[in-house]
Enzyme design. Structure first.
Site, PDB file in Angstrom:
ATOM      1  N   ASN A 353       0.851  -1.195   0.000  1.00  0.00           N
ATOM      2  CA  ASN A 353       0.000   0.000   0.000  1.00  0.00           C
ATOM      3  C   ASN A 353       0.888   1.246   0.000  1.00  0.00           C
ATOM      4  O   ASN A 353       0.922   2.009   0.951  1.00  0.00           O
ATOM      5  CB  ASN A 353      -0.940  -0.015   1.205  1.00  0.00           C
ATOM      6  CG  ASN A 353      -2.028   1.026   1.100  1.00  0.00           C
ATOM      7  OD1 ASN A 353      -1.995   2.049   1.783  1.00  0.00           O
ATOM      8  ND2 ASN A 353      -2.997   0.808   0.232  1.00  0.00           N
ATOM      9  N   ARG A 398      -0.952   4.949   1.249  1.00  0.00           N
ATOM     10  CA  ARG A 398      -1.905   5.262   0.179  1.00  0.00           C
ATOM     11  C   ARG A 398      -3.308   5.394   0.732  1.00  0.00           C
ATOM     12  O   ARG A 398      -4.058   6.295   0.354  1.00  0.00           O
ATOM     13  CB  ARG A 398      -1.880   4.194  -0.926  1.00  0.00           C
ATOM     14  CG  ARG A 398      -2.709   4.620  -2.158  1.00  0.00           C
ATOM     15  CD  ARG A 398      -2.700   3.568  -3.257  1.00  0.00           C
ATOM     16  NE  ARG A 398      -3.272   4.096  -4.496  1.00  0.00           N
ATOM     17  CZ  ARG A 398      -4.557   4.113  -4.795  1.00  0.00           C
ATOM     18  NH1 ARG A 398      -5.448   3.630  -3.926  1.00  0.00           N
ATOM     19  NH2 ARG A 398      -4.986   4.607  -5.938  1.00  0.00           N
ATOM     20  N   CYS A 399      -3.684   4.515   1.649  1.00  0.00           N
ATOM     21  CA  CYS A 399      -5.015   4.579   2.253  1.00  0.00           C
ATOM     22  C   CYS A 399      -5.233   5.897   2.994  1.00  0.00           C
ATOM     23  O   CYS A 399      -6.355   6.403   3.053  1.00  0.00           O
ATOM     24  CB  CYS A 399      -5.213   3.424   3.235  1.00  0.00           C
ATOM     25  SG  CYS A 399      -5.407   1.805   2.478  1.00  0.00           S
ATOM     26  N   MET A 400      -4.163   6.456   3.562  1.00  0.00           N
ATOM     27  CA  MET A 400      -4.300   7.649   4.394  1.00  0.00           C
ATOM     28  C   MET A 400      -4.242   8.948   3.595  1.00  0.00           C
ATOM     29  O   MET A 400      -4.182  10.025   4.173  1.00  0.00           O
ATOM     30  CB  MET A 400      -3.192   7.672   5.462  1.00  0.00           C
ATOM     31  CG  MET A 400      -3.310   6.548   6.477  1.00  0.00           C
ATOM     32  SD  MET A 400      -2.182   6.757   7.868  1.00  0.00           S
ATOM     33  CE  MET A 400      -0.595   6.735   7.050  1.00  0.00           C
TER      34      MET A 400
END
Length: 408
Positions: A353, A398-400
């Site tokens: 990620n 990436r999620c954040m």
């Protein structure tokens, strides 16, 4: 130009984040499963890790915007929408008891600082926080059997994963219908920002809306280039949603996407989104989790006749499929170098990620040391960030982050 994203790797200029707040303090062992956490992060350290993440971005000349600030600015610029926002929030929190609805509205409406109001809606609201009189309690069966610690509006601890509530594509957005009820309210903020914030009103086309019936989340959306979009068919994103997104994009005069590649991955907690098993890190390089290769299926979606779409299953290796659409030789870099045990462990802690902030430059969790070493061996510049607490939410850099503007 408030939204402009046509790539996963072009230089990142503006990004949206959310600093973890008191919503994490309202996680309990009994609610972890329902609220999609595997453990309770220590807030002080989680905030310090997130601040470190933001500093890395700022040190690389990236403008960082906070979700809570944009939403507060939206309410400050449009005081007439405060009441409708509160009522919508209460309704979507599932509050139906008339007395509670009225008391809840009065409680939230009493906030005069808009950022404090926004943070409170994110944090969650307990029954005990409402201004209930003794008479109200004694004359209400609902109140008499309700525990003071019960949440009328549950906390939203997943909010620091700003990638999921919407996805930037070109100069528009996919405003998502979230898979889980516990995350459905997260998209309210983006809805109000794009509809009312002075910087975004009438400037952002929606290729999907949160009121549609089918779930789709931003972690499944990857911009391969201006014309090709990848979307994962996953635990959180349905094929129905992808078809609707495709039709909306192909019928838009402003959208340049003419091909969508739908990646079908296993539906499980470990592989919840496409970006947990597959991300682009350079012009010709992608990192991936080896565990998806035996089951991965790829489908090409293009515009058909009379508001229809054409769907074709692609054959061949993932490298060959990507090379066909990107027009260059592709290198796939396996998580942890392909070691089965290490790859499973580091993928669980978001080893794939990655957030690419420029071609060949990525932000990663420091805990995935094997994967990070492999990336460096392939010439990738790696910025490592602390991750002991943030990783408990099952999401990485990436999620954040939600890119709002990338350079061409």
């Amino acid at each position: 130009m408030m939204i402009h994203v046509t790539s996963e790797i072009k230089p990142l200029k503006t990004v949206l984040v959310h600093r973890p707040g008191k919503e994490l303090l309202n996680l309990t062992p009994d609610t972890l499963g329902r609220l999609l956490f595997d453990d309770i992060p220590y807030l002080k350290d989680a905030q310090a890790e997130h601040d470190e993440f933001v500093q890395i971005l700022r040190d690389n000349n990236i403008k960082v915007l906070y979700l809570e600030d944009l939403m507060a600015e939206t309410l400050e610029a449009n005081p007439q929408i405060k009441a409708s926002f509160i009522r919508q929030f209460i309704y979507e929190a599932g509050v139906r008891t008339p007395m509670y609805k009225d008391l809840f509205f009065d409680y939230l409406d009493s906030y005069t600082d808009m950022k404090e109001l926004v943070l409170k809606t994110m944090e969650g609201v307990k029954v005990s926080e409402l201004n209930r009189s003794r008479k109200d309690i004694e004359n209400s069966l609902v109140d008499l059997i309700s525990e003071d610690v019960k949440f009328l509006a549950e906390p939203m601890p997943n909010l620091y994963f700003t990638r999921d509530p919407f996805a930037s594509v070109g100069e528009g957005v996919i405003l998502n219908k979230m898979y889980s009820v516990t995350r459905s309210r997260e998209t309210i903020y983006a809805e109000y920002i794009f509809n009312y914030h002075p910087d975004y009103i009438d400037k952002v086309e929606k290729f999907y809306d949160r009121n549609n019936a089918f779930s789709i989340e931003g972690g499944d959306v990857l911009n391969l280039n201006e014309h090709v979009l990848a979307i994962g068919i996953s635990q959180r994103t349905s094929a129905d949603a992808i078809e609707l997104v495709a039709k909306n994009m192909f019928n838009s005069d402003k959208c340049k996407v003419d091909t969508i590649l739908a990646f079908k991955i296993p539906e499980c907690r470990a592989f919840m989104h496409l970006d947990t098993v597959f991300t682009q890190i350079d012009v010709d390089k992608f990192t991936y989790h080896p565990g998806i290769m035996n089951t991965l299926e790829v489908f090409e979606i293009t515009k058909g006749d009379n508001d229809t779409i054409n769907v074709k299953k692609k054959k061949g290796s993932l490298e060959k499929i990507l090379e066909e659409y990107l027009g260059i030789d592709i290198t796939l870099i396996p998580c942890a170098g392909g070691d089965k045990i290490a790859a499973e462990r580091e993928q669980w802690n978001d080893g794939t990620n990655t957030l690419c902030i420029a071609p060949g430059v990525v932000v990663v969790y420091n805990r995935n040391n094997i994967t990070n070493a492999v990336l460096r061996e392939h010439g990738i510049k790696v910025f490592e960030m602390s991750s002991a607490e943030l990783s408990r939410g099952r999401g990485g850099p990436r999620c954040m982050s939600m890119p709002l503007v990338r350079e061409d």
